[in-house]
Design a protein around this motif. Sequence first.
Motif, PDB file in Angstrom:
ATOM      1  N   GLY A 159      -3.955 -10.336  -0.147  1.00  0.00           N
ATOM      2  CA  GLY A 159      -4.842  -9.795  -1.157  1.00  0.00           C
ATOM      3  C   GLY A 159      -4.917 -10.587  -2.436  1.00  0.00           C
ATOM      4  N   ARG A 197      -4.631   4.357  -6.587  1.00  0.00           N
ATOM      5  CA  ARG A 197      -5.700   4.459  -5.582  1.00  0.00           C
ATOM      6  C   ARG A 197      -6.909   3.586  -5.951  1.00  0.00           C
ATOM      7  N   ASN A 198      -7.030   3.270  -7.236  1.00  0.00           N
ATOM      8  CA  ASN A 198      -8.148   2.458  -7.691  1.00  0.00           C
ATOM      9  C   ASN A 198      -7.787   0.970  -7.818  1.00  0.00           C
ATOM     10  N   TYR A 199      -6.604   0.610  -7.374  1.00  0.00           N
ATOM     11  CA  TYR A 199      -6.172  -0.785  -7.416  1.00  0.00           C
ATOM     12  C   TYR A 199      -6.724  -1.537  -6.201  1.00  0.00           C
ATOM     13  N   SER A 200      -7.042  -2.798  -6.388  1.00  0.00           N
ATOM     14  CA  SER A 200      -7.327  -3.678  -5.262  1.00  0.00           C
ATOM     15  C   SER A 200      -6.005  -4.014  -4.569  1.00  0.00           C
ATOM     16  N   LEU A 201      -6.101  -4.603  -3.375  1.00  0.00           N
ATOM     17  CA  LEU A 201      -4.871  -4.988  -2.671  1.00  0.00           C
ATOM     18  C   LEU A 201      -4.081  -6.000  -3.486  1.00  0.00           C
ATOM     19  N   GLY A 202      -4.770  -6.930  -4.133  1.00  0.00           N
ATOM     20  CA  GLY A 202      -4.074  -7.908  -4.953  1.00  0.00           C
ATOM     21  C   GLY A 202      -3.321  -7.266  -6.105  1.00  0.00           C
ATOM     22  N   MET A 203      -3.929  -6.258  -6.734  1.00  0.00           N
ATOM     23  CA  MET A 203      -3.254  -5.560  -7.827  1.00  0.00           C
ATOM     24  C   MET A 203      -2.049  -4.777  -7.313  1.00  0.00           C
ATOM     25  N   ARG A 204      -2.177  -4.204  -6.117  1.00  0.00           N
ATOM     26  CA  ARG A 204      -1.028  -3.484  -5.534  1.00  0.00           C
ATOM     27  C   ARG A 204       0.107  -4.447  -5.222  1.00  0.00           C
ATOM     28  N   GLU A 216      -5.110  -1.896 -16.989  1.00  0.00           N
ATOM     29  CA  GLU A 216      -4.860  -1.767 -15.549  1.00  0.00           C
ATOM     30  C   GLU A 216      -3.645  -0.898 -15.279  1.00  0.00           C
ATOM     31  N   SER A 224       0.813  -1.216   0.000  1.00  0.00           N
ATOM     32  CA  SER A 224       0.000   0.000   0.000  1.00  0.00           C
ATOM     33  C   SER A 224       0.848   1.268   0.000  1.00  0.00           C
ATOM     34  N   ASP A 274      -5.855 -13.847  -4.731  1.00  0.00           N
ATOM     35  CA  ASP A 274      -6.798 -14.962  -4.703  1.00  0.00           C
ATOM     36  C   ASP A 274      -6.007 -16.266  -4.853  1.00  0.00           C
TER      37      ASP A 274
END
Length: 302
Positions: free
Chosen positions: A158, A127-134, A121, A82, A160
């Motif tokens: 984060g 700021r618009n990323y999910s935790l997995g994307m971060r 992506e 993050s 899956d």
Amino acid sequence: MIKVENLTRTYGAFTAVNDVSFEARPGRVTGFLGPNGAGKSTTMRVMVGLTPPTAGSVTIGGHDYRDIPNPGRHVGVLLDASAQHAGRTGREVLTIAAQTMGLPKARVDEMLALVGLTPEEAKRRVRNYSLGMRQRLGLANALLGDPSVLILDEPANGLDPAGIRWMRGLLRGYADRGGTVLLSSHLLNEVQLIADDIVMIGRGRIVAQGTPEDLVASTGTLVRAVELDQMKAALTGEGLAHTVVADGLRVDAEPLQVGKVAAAHQVALIELRPADGAGLEDLFLELTADTQRESFTEGVQA
């Protein structure tokens, strides 16, 4: 290689890391396990120069991290997915890092493809990323400079199940090519699948280390006694290493030997049994029992 020698870090009267020593070697994945607050993140922050040690040292490839020129080309770091500029796009984050390390722009596209972030992506703000994307972006940043060492704090957060399997394959391949991987995690079963070596920490101290197979196979004997302090003293007097486990002890010896010690010192035993057959998770929970917030009771009905 990462070498941690007698590392201690205190904050006033509180000791976060207490005389910790271990190595993470090339060509191997080292899992760094411990409950929340055990000292994992503090140890990793010391490794990469974010927190100075109170005593002891950490070297990477024989050097202090702060003395490594252009460190991103040698050490890939992901401590907090993050902690990335929320207003920049994923591509911008990697482009700035590439420019800082003197890497070609083509490397950015390679990393985006490697971690599975699509061109669409990559154009989105972090700021618009999910935790997995971060996490994927953080891994791309860590791998950007083609380093020989990776230091990753909870890299599977984060992700899956498919993402965790992907990450496992990525890190396994990295180590098989000669890289050094140190990763912390609470996902014990996942660590057991990927790690060549395990280091367990509790309350700032190393409580066990070795290969997953050795840790599970050489679990010794579990013993509970009426006079527990007397049993501890007897074992110490006989030179038998032991660790407090809940309301008993884990002893590095065979049950017969432990029973003979108890009989010789007239200690009444409540339980005496081999501790083998337990999985890595059972071993972890037993060795860090005094640091756990939760207690587990078998057979409780809902």
